[in-house]
Design a protein around this motif. Structure first.
Motif, PDB file in Angstrom:
ATOM      1  N   LYS A   1       0.833  -1.207   0.000  1.00 49.54           N
ATOM      2  CA  LYS A   1       0.000   0.000   0.000  1.00 49.54           C
ATOM      3  C   LYS A   1       0.866   1.255   0.000  1.00 49.54           C
ATOM      4  N   ILE A   2       1.909   1.250   0.817  1.00 51.01           N
ATOM      5  CA  ILE A   2       2.762   2.430   0.925  1.00 51.01           C
ATOM      6  C   ILE A   2       3.605   2.602  -0.340  1.00 51.01           C
TER       7      ILE A   2
ATOM      8  N   CYS B   1       1.814   4.723  -2.865  1.00 50.67           N
ATOM      9  CA  CYS B   1       1.439   6.091  -2.489  1.00 50.67           C
ATOM     10  C   CYS B   1       1.974   7.090  -3.505  1.00 50.67           C
TER      11      CYS B   1
ATOM     12  N   ASP C   1       0.260  10.697   2.213  1.00 48.14           N
ATOM     13  CA  ASP C   1      -0.579   9.499   2.181  1.00 48.14           C
ATOM     14  C   ASP C   1       0.010   8.364   3.023  1.00 48.14           C
ATOM     15  N   VAL C   2       1.311   8.354   3.189  1.00 43.48           N
ATOM     16  CA  VAL C   2       1.961   7.315   3.997  1.00 43.48           C
ATOM     17  C   VAL C   2       1.432   7.367   5.428  1.00 43.48           C
TER      18      VAL C   2
ATOM     19  N   ILE D   1      -2.131   6.046   5.649  1.00 43.09           N
ATOM     20  CA  ILE D   1      -2.176   4.581   5.564  1.00 43.09           C
ATOM     21  C   ILE D   1      -1.746   3.954   6.887  1.00 43.09           C
TER      22      ILE D   1
END
Length: 84
Positions: free
Chosen positions: A59-60, A63, A68-69, A72
């Motif tokens: 997911k990261i 980014c 956004d990191v 998450i």
């Protein structure tokens, strides 16, 4: 004046320039399928955390923005009921 990102990765490992880090700002990098989270606290101590959770790493990696990191990570903490 532009300051280089204080965390870089190469084949030999991770290079950290704490002198280029802002206090209380989260920095991250990817190394060997892991995420390393780093920050310099208000007392100038360098803190480093390693994450191996595959779903979280992926997911990261996807980014688009550094902000956004943190989102998450916050969501992961909430979803997994992780407390300090």
């Amino acid at each position: 004046m532009f300051v280089d990102y204080p965390v870089t990765v190469n084949d030999d490992g991770i290079n950290i320039k704490p002198e280029n880090m802002e206090k209380e700002k989260l920095y991250h990098c990817f190394f060997k399928n892991k995420i390393l989270l780093l920050f310099k606290d208000s007392q100038d101590f360098l803190n480093c955390y390693e994450i191996e959770e595959e779903d979280l790493v992926n997911k990261i990696k996807n980014c688009k923005k550094d902000s956004d990191v943190e989102k998450i990570l916050e969501q992961f903490i909430e979803d997994n009921n992780i407390n300090n």
